[in-house]
Motif scaffolding. Structure first.
Motif, short mmCIF file in Angstrom:
data_model
loop_
_atom_site.label_atom_id
_atom_site.label_comp_id
_atom_site.label_asym_id
_atom_site.label_seq_id
_atom_site.Cartn_x
_atom_site.Cartn_y
_atom_site.Cartn_z
N LYS A 132 -1.23 14.41 -65.06
CA LYS A 132 -1.66 14.52 -63.67
C LYS A 132 -2.58 15.72 -63.48
CE LYS A 132 0.77 14.87 -59.16
NZ LYS A 132 2.13 14.95 -58.58
N ASN A 149 -3.79 10.43 -61.72
CA ASN A 149 -2.51 10.12 -62.34
C ASN A 149 -2.74 9.22 -63.55
OD1 ASN A 149 -1.65 10.44 -59.22
ND2 ASN A 149 0.08 10.95 -60.55
N GLN A 151 -2.24 6.38 -66.05
CA GLN A 151 -1.65 5.04 -66.10
C GLN A 151 -1.66 4.57 -67.56
OE1 GLN A 151 -2.59 3.15 -61.80
NE2 GLN A 151 -4.36 3.22 -63.15
N ASP A 154 -5.78 3.92 -68.09
CA ASP A 154 -6.79 4.74 -67.44
C ASP A 154 -6.11 5.73 -66.51
OD1 ASP A 154 -5.99 3.16 -65.27
OD2 ASP A 154 -7.69 1.81 -65.46
N ARG A 156 -5.62 6.83 -62.46
CA ARG A 156 -5.76 6.40 -61.07
C ARG A 156 -6.23 7.59 -60.25
NH1 ARG A 156 -0.69 5.65 -56.99
NH2 ARG A 156 -1.74 4.69 -55.22
N ARG A 158 -7.23 9.13 -56.60
CA ARG A 158 -7.21 9.02 -55.14
C ARG A 158 -7.89 10.26 -54.57
NH1 ARG A 158 -0.97 8.13 -54.21
NH2 ARG A 158 -0.96 9.22 -56.21
N GLU A 170 -9.79 5.09 -53.70
CA GLU A 170 -8.84 4.88 -54.79
C GLU A 170 -9.53 4.03 -55.84
OE1 GLU A 170 -4.35 3.14 -55.72
OE2 GLU A 170 -4.94 3.63 -53.67
N ALA A 172 -10.17 3.45 -60.42
CA ALA A 172 -9.72 3.70 -61.79
C ALA A 172 -10.80 4.50 -62.51
CB ALA A 172 -9.46 2.39 -62.51
N ASN A 175 -9.88 6.52 -69.35
CA ASN A 175 -9.06 7.55 -69.99
C ASN A 175 -9.90 8.27 -71.06
OD1 ASN A 175 -7.20 9.14 -71.26
ND2 ASN A 175 -5.67 7.55 -71.51
#
Length: 311
Positions: A132, A149, A151, A154, A156, A158, A170, A172, A175
């Motif tokens: 995070k 955050n 996932q 990838d 997420r 916001r 919001e 994606a 990563n």
């Protein structure tokens, strides 16, 4: 009702408390860490380092202060928040190093207050990505918030802002290596830092100040030992991340605990006719402290030890 009050008080008392020697991760290995890593980072204290800041903004350099607070703590892998019960022995409890990085500076009449937090697993052989990142900025025009955050495939993202073009979003994000995680990677073991041409998501501070989308960019990353610079007269290391429009250079000590001596960040600053300027931060002092218990008026004296203003 009194039981609810007592529970709330207990949570508030440990809200900032780090991992202790009893909280070392026993179900997750500490791969390639220095031998004294546990003794330093699991002693029940945070490391606080203060910096004299010269921040580029609006085509000018503004004086201010920056602080880096590194601390280990138990983290919920599923909820991606700090665990209330640090004694949780389930697989959901993952030890992380948290960095809270703050910047405070004045632009003319009004102040900026910015903060970035990263939560990077200590056992990066098992968990190679940060869980995070959160970043906020407050100034007299308004405030903004960004959160990444991890996932499965990838991140997420916001974002919330008072700007129309940066409003509630919001999306994606691929990563890739996050620039914001490199600070903690240095503190783990800089021998494992990546070099070469790599896709990197630029600093969330930078994305906010330059109003850019959160998109990975290719960076050329190099690491070079030096004997002396304006950041130290002792041997240290330069870690440079070069994009096509920006360069970040981090200066750190080559021996454990790999203290970060400062950094420089060069890019176009300003609107209309932007200028190439360099933000610079130089270390003032470092201390180890259980600061969450230092909350009385007399404890303001500790800020003097760090060379920070008493507010």
């Amino acid at each position: 009702m009194k039981y609810i009050v007592i529970s709330t008080l207990l949570i508030s008392l440990v809200a900032c408390a780090p991992s202790s020697s009893q909280d070392k991760p026993n179900n997750h290995t500490l791969a390639e860490k220095p031998q004294n890593f546990n003794d330093y980072w699991y002693a029940g204290e945070a490391e606080i380092t203060s910096y004299k800041l010269e921040q580029a903004r609006y085509g000018k350099i503004h004086s201010g202060e920056a602080v880096m607070i590194f601390v280990t703590e138990p983290f919920s892998k599923s909820k991606q928040v700090k665990l209330d019960d640090w004694r949780d022995e389930s697989a959901d409890n993952v030890s992380v190093m948290k960095l809270n990085m703050t910047k405070k500076f004045l632009t003319g009449i009004y102040p900026y207050s910015m903060m970035m937090s990263t939560f990077t697993p200590i056992s990066y052989d098992q968990y190679p990505d940060p869980f995070k990142v959160t970043t906020s900025s407050q100034e007299w025009c308004g405030h903004t918030w960004m959160q990444l955050n991890l996932q499965e495939k990838d991140f997420r993202l916001r974002g919330f802002s008072y700007f129309e073009s940066e409003g509630d979003v919001e999306v994606a994000v691929p990563n890739v290596m996050l620039e914001d995680e490199l600070w903690t990677r240095i503190r783990f073991n800089p021998e494992n830092l990546p070099t070469g041409k790599i896709k990197v998501l630029p600093s969330t501070f930078y994305l906010r100040l330059r109003h850019q989308e959160a998109k990975p960019k290719v960076a050329e990353i190099t690491k070079l030992p030096v004997h002396e610079s304006e950041f130290s007269t002792e041997d240290h290391v330069i870690y440079k991340i070069e994009y096509n429009d920006r360069t970040l250079t981090i200066y750190y000590e080559p021996e454990f605990p790999f203290t970060i001596l400062g950094w420089e960040e060069t890019y176009l600053s300003g609107f209309g006719n932007p200028e190439i300027l360099t933000t610079k931060a130089k270390r003032i002092n470092s201390i180890k402290s259980a600061y969450w218990g230092k909350n009385s008026n007399k404890d303001r004296e500790i800020r003097k030890e760090l060379g920070l203003g008493v507010e």
